[in-house]
Write a protein that holds these residues in place. Sequence first.
Motif, PDB file in Angstrom:
ATOM      1  N   THR A  25       0.781  -1.146  -0.101  1.00  8.51           N
ATOM      2  CA  THR A  25       0.042  -0.072  -0.067  1.00  8.51           C
ATOM      3  C   THR A  25       0.965   1.216   0.101  1.00  8.51           C
ATOM      4  O   THR A  25       1.917   1.473   0.576  1.00  8.51           O
ATOM      5  CB  THR A  25      -0.853  -0.001   1.135  1.00  8.51           C
ATOM      6  N   TRP A  26       0.669   2.187  -0.855  1.00  8.35           N
ATOM      7  CA  TRP A  26       1.347   3.486  -0.781  1.00  8.35           C
ATOM      8  C   TRP A  26       0.223   4.648  -0.533  1.00  8.35           C
ATOM      9  O   TRP A  26      -1.014   4.803  -1.197  1.00  8.35           O
ATOM     10  CB  TRP A  26       1.637   3.785  -2.313  1.00  8.35           C
ATOM     11  N   HIS A  27       0.468   5.210   0.380  1.00  3.33           N
ATOM     12  CA  HIS A  27      -0.158   6.463   0.756  1.00  3.33           C
ATOM     13  C   HIS A  27       0.294   7.837  -0.137  1.00  3.33           C
ATOM     14  O   HIS A  27       1.125   8.078  -0.099  1.00  3.33           O
ATOM     15  CB  HIS A  27      -0.229   6.730   2.303  1.00  3.33           C
ATOM     16  N   VAL A  28      -0.958   8.313  -0.418  1.00  2.01           N
ATOM     17  CA  VAL A  28      -0.601   9.596  -1.490  1.00  2.01           C
ATOM     18  C   VAL A  28      -1.245  10.955  -1.083  1.00  2.01           C
ATOM     19  O   VAL A  28      -2.505  10.653  -0.842  1.00  2.01           O
ATOM     20  CB  VAL A  28      -1.161   9.478  -2.900  1.00  2.01           C
ATOM     21  N   ARG A  66     -14.137  12.203  -1.817  1.00  4.88           N
ATOM     22  CA  ARG A  66     -13.758  12.077  -0.252  1.00  4.88           C
ATOM     23  C   ARG A  66     -12.360  11.007  -0.471  1.00  4.88           C
ATOM     24  O   ARG A  66     -12.453   9.858  -1.398  1.00  4.88           O
ATOM     25  CB  ARG A  66     -14.848  11.370   0.595  1.00  4.88           C
ATOM     26  N   ASP A  67     -11.644  11.153   0.306  1.00  2.00           N
ATOM     27  CA  ASP A  67     -10.328  10.335   0.303  1.00  2.00           C
ATOM     28  C   ASP A  67     -10.566   9.081   1.228  1.00  2.00           C
ATOM     29  O   ASP A  67     -11.549   8.650   1.488  1.00  2.00           O
ATOM     30  CB  ASP A  67      -9.030  10.984   0.843  1.00  2.00           C
ATOM     31  N   ALA A  68      -9.495   8.322   1.438  1.00  2.00           N
ATOM     32  CA  ALA A  68      -9.326   6.958   2.064  1.00  2.00           C
ATOM     33  C   ALA A  68      -9.912   7.129   3.429  1.00  2.00           C
ATOM     34  O   ALA A  68     -10.531   6.090   3.912  1.00  2.00           O
ATOM     35  CB  ALA A  68      -8.013   6.352   2.034  1.00  2.00           C
ATOM     36  N   ALA A  69     -10.014   8.251   4.124  1.00  2.00           N
ATOM     37  CA  ALA A  69     -10.347   8.457   5.428  1.00  2.00           C
ATOM     38  C   ALA A  69     -11.833   9.205   5.544  1.00  2.00           C
ATOM     39  O   ALA A  69     -12.091   9.551   6.532  1.00  2.00           O
ATOM     40  CB  ALA A  69      -9.338   9.155   6.212  1.00  2.00           C
ATOM     41  N   GLY A  70     -12.133   9.357   4.284  1.00  2.00           N
ATOM     42  CA  GLY A  70     -13.638  10.253   4.469  1.00  2.00           C
ATOM     43  C   GLY A  70     -13.567  11.731   4.393  1.00  2.00           C
ATOM     44  O   GLY A  70     -14.446  12.561   4.348  1.00  2.00           O
ATOM     45  N   VAL A  71     -12.359  12.157   4.171  1.00  2.00           N
ATOM     46  CA  VAL A  71     -11.852  13.461   4.252  1.00  2.00           C
ATOM     47  C   VAL A  71     -12.167  14.143   2.824  1.00  2.00           C
ATOM     48  O   VAL A  71     -11.628  13.634   1.758  1.00  2.00           O
ATOM     49  CB  VAL A  71     -10.517  14.053   4.385  1.00  2.00           C
ATOM     50  N   GLY A  72     -13.064  15.385   2.649  1.00  2.00           N
ATOM     51  CA  GLY A  72     -13.520  15.674   1.334  1.00  2.00           C
ATOM     52  C   GLY A  72     -12.255  16.507   0.652  1.00  2.00           C
ATOM     53  O   GLY A  72     -11.183  16.703   1.274  1.00  2.00           O
ATOM     54  N   SER A 314     -11.885   9.951 -10.218  1.00  2.00           N
ATOM     55  CA  SER A 314     -12.374   8.365 -10.072  1.00  2.00           C
ATOM     56  C   SER A 314     -11.010   7.814 -10.381  1.00  2.00           C
ATOM     57  O   SER A 314     -10.829   6.628  -9.637  1.00  2.00           O
ATOM     58  CB  SER A 314     -13.333   8.139 -11.480  1.00  2.00           C
ATOM     59  N   ALA A 315     -10.124   8.314 -11.352  1.00  2.18           N
ATOM     60  CA  ALA A 315      -8.711   7.711 -11.574  1.00  2.18           C
ATOM     61  C   ALA A 315      -7.899   7.654 -10.309  1.00  2.18           C
ATOM     62  O   ALA A 315      -7.145   6.480 -10.140  1.00  2.18           O
ATOM     63  CB  ALA A 315      -8.098   8.644 -12.742  1.00  2.18           C
ATOM     64  N   SER A 316      -7.825   8.532  -9.228  1.00  2.00           N
ATOM     65  CA  SER A 316      -7.096   8.557  -8.362  1.00  2.00           C
ATOM     66  C   SER A 316      -7.403   7.425  -7.392  1.00  2.00           C
ATOM     67  O   SER A 316      -6.465   7.214  -6.203  1.00  2.00           O
ATOM     68  CB  SER A 316      -7.374   9.906  -7.546  1.00  2.00           C
ATOM     69  N   LYS A 317      -8.571   6.741  -7.363  1.00  2.00           N
ATOM     70  CA  LYS A 317      -8.744   5.783  -6.503  1.00  2.00           C
ATOM     71  C   LYS A 317      -8.402   4.146  -7.032  1.00  2.00           C
ATOM     72  O   LYS A 317      -8.584   3.299  -6.311  1.00  2.00           O
ATOM     73  CB  LYS A 317     -10.313   5.626  -6.236  1.00  2.00           C
ATOM     74  N   LEU A 328      -5.433   7.510  -1.035  1.00  2.00           N
ATOM     75  CA  LEU A 328      -5.339   8.955  -1.260  1.00  2.00           C
ATOM     76  C   LEU A 328      -5.849   9.661  -0.189  1.00  2.00           C
ATOM     77  O   LEU A 328      -6.584   9.485   0.701  1.00  2.00           O
ATOM     78  CB  LEU A 328      -6.399   9.370  -2.433  1.00  2.00           C
ATOM     79  N   HIS A 329      -5.077  10.753  -0.001  1.00  2.00           N
ATOM     80  CA  HIS A 329      -5.487  11.729   1.319  1.00  2.00           C
ATOM     81  C   HIS A 329      -5.506  13.098   0.741  1.00  2.00           C
ATOM     82  O   HIS A 329      -4.483  13.706   0.450  1.00  2.00           O
ATOM     83  CB  HIS A 329      -4.401  11.529   2.370  1.00  2.00           C
TER      84      HIS A 329
END
Length: 364
Positions: A25-28, A66-72, A314-317, A328-329
């Motif tokens: 997993t890579w966090h971006v 929204r990102d992986a943590a639900g942040v908009g 859409s692509a970023s996920k 994604l963050h």
Amino acid sequence: MLRAFDRWLIPYLNRTRRRWSEHETWHVMLAVCDHFEPFHDTDLEGARRAMQEWNTRLPDLAERYRDAAGVGYKHTFFYPVEQHHEEIVGNLAALCRRTGSEVEVHLHHHHDTAAGLEEKLDAGIADLRRMGCLGTDRDGRVRFGFIHGNWALDNSGDADGRNCGVSDELGILRRKGCYADFTMPSAPHFTQTRTINSIYYAQDTPAPNSHDTGTPVKKGTTAPLRDREDHLLLVQGPLGLNWDRRKWHLIPRVENAEISGANPWTAGRWPLWLELCPSVAEGAPWIFVKLHTHGGIPRNYHTLLGSPAEAFHSASKRQLPNGSKVQLHHVTSREMINMLHAAEDGCEGDPEHYRGYLYKAPAP
């Protein structure tokens, strides 16, 4: 040289490629750093129209994507402090409070002196603080991110001082509370540095363009430099060749991190950004993607807030080609720097824990 290739092409060709298979997993961390100039080629009514568009459409974008943590989705508005206007900046600050976005410092200055620069920064910082913008460190001191107008950081423009004039600018910014500069890349402009696709500390010198080279941020090694008054952290966006976009179907176009009406964010650019953007050397598998735009201009904010955004988000996920996952963050520039310093200090795991690691958000 054409498109500043003489400064950055060789470093680009000699780059070390990321080995995706090293981590599952890579966090971006994605930060869109906006040279936000609502008065560009317009008057107050034009600036008001720009703010109306942003107030109408950014909250919806933040809610939908929204990102992986639900942040908009978040945006960082680097506002030109020499163009301060109470109504417009107050409107912008309110928008940021609604969406989790933030305002930072942008400055255009010409044939300036060290004393003149300090005066402009002091006034600009005071103006933004009065409007509820800019964060603080643990001691309560104001801290800010910076983007230089016309790309001419540290007097790297014309020799006669046009677009800057202050060759000890890095040190002045650092002493005034700047936590990082986000100006680069500037290609195809001639101010482009030889250092590309990097996060690094540049040492201020009496000569112009001190940020042309520097010390890459490295886990367990470079943290002492963050407190040095003669060193400033620089965060660069991606710079390279995009073979999927070719002129005359032959020549690759330059990827320079810009989002604009002429160069919208697309699904095809996302993998290239992930390949080119930096991580902390020997640190956690966290990638720092810094993009830039001029979002006060209609042809650009229609791209930033309109249908091209949907394809990009859409692509970023998607997963990476080797099957590795992308988390994604959405971050502001301040949050990106907090996560970056956390990685520099050896922190690992979920970067969400470090949004406020060193520098606090503006007080509500």
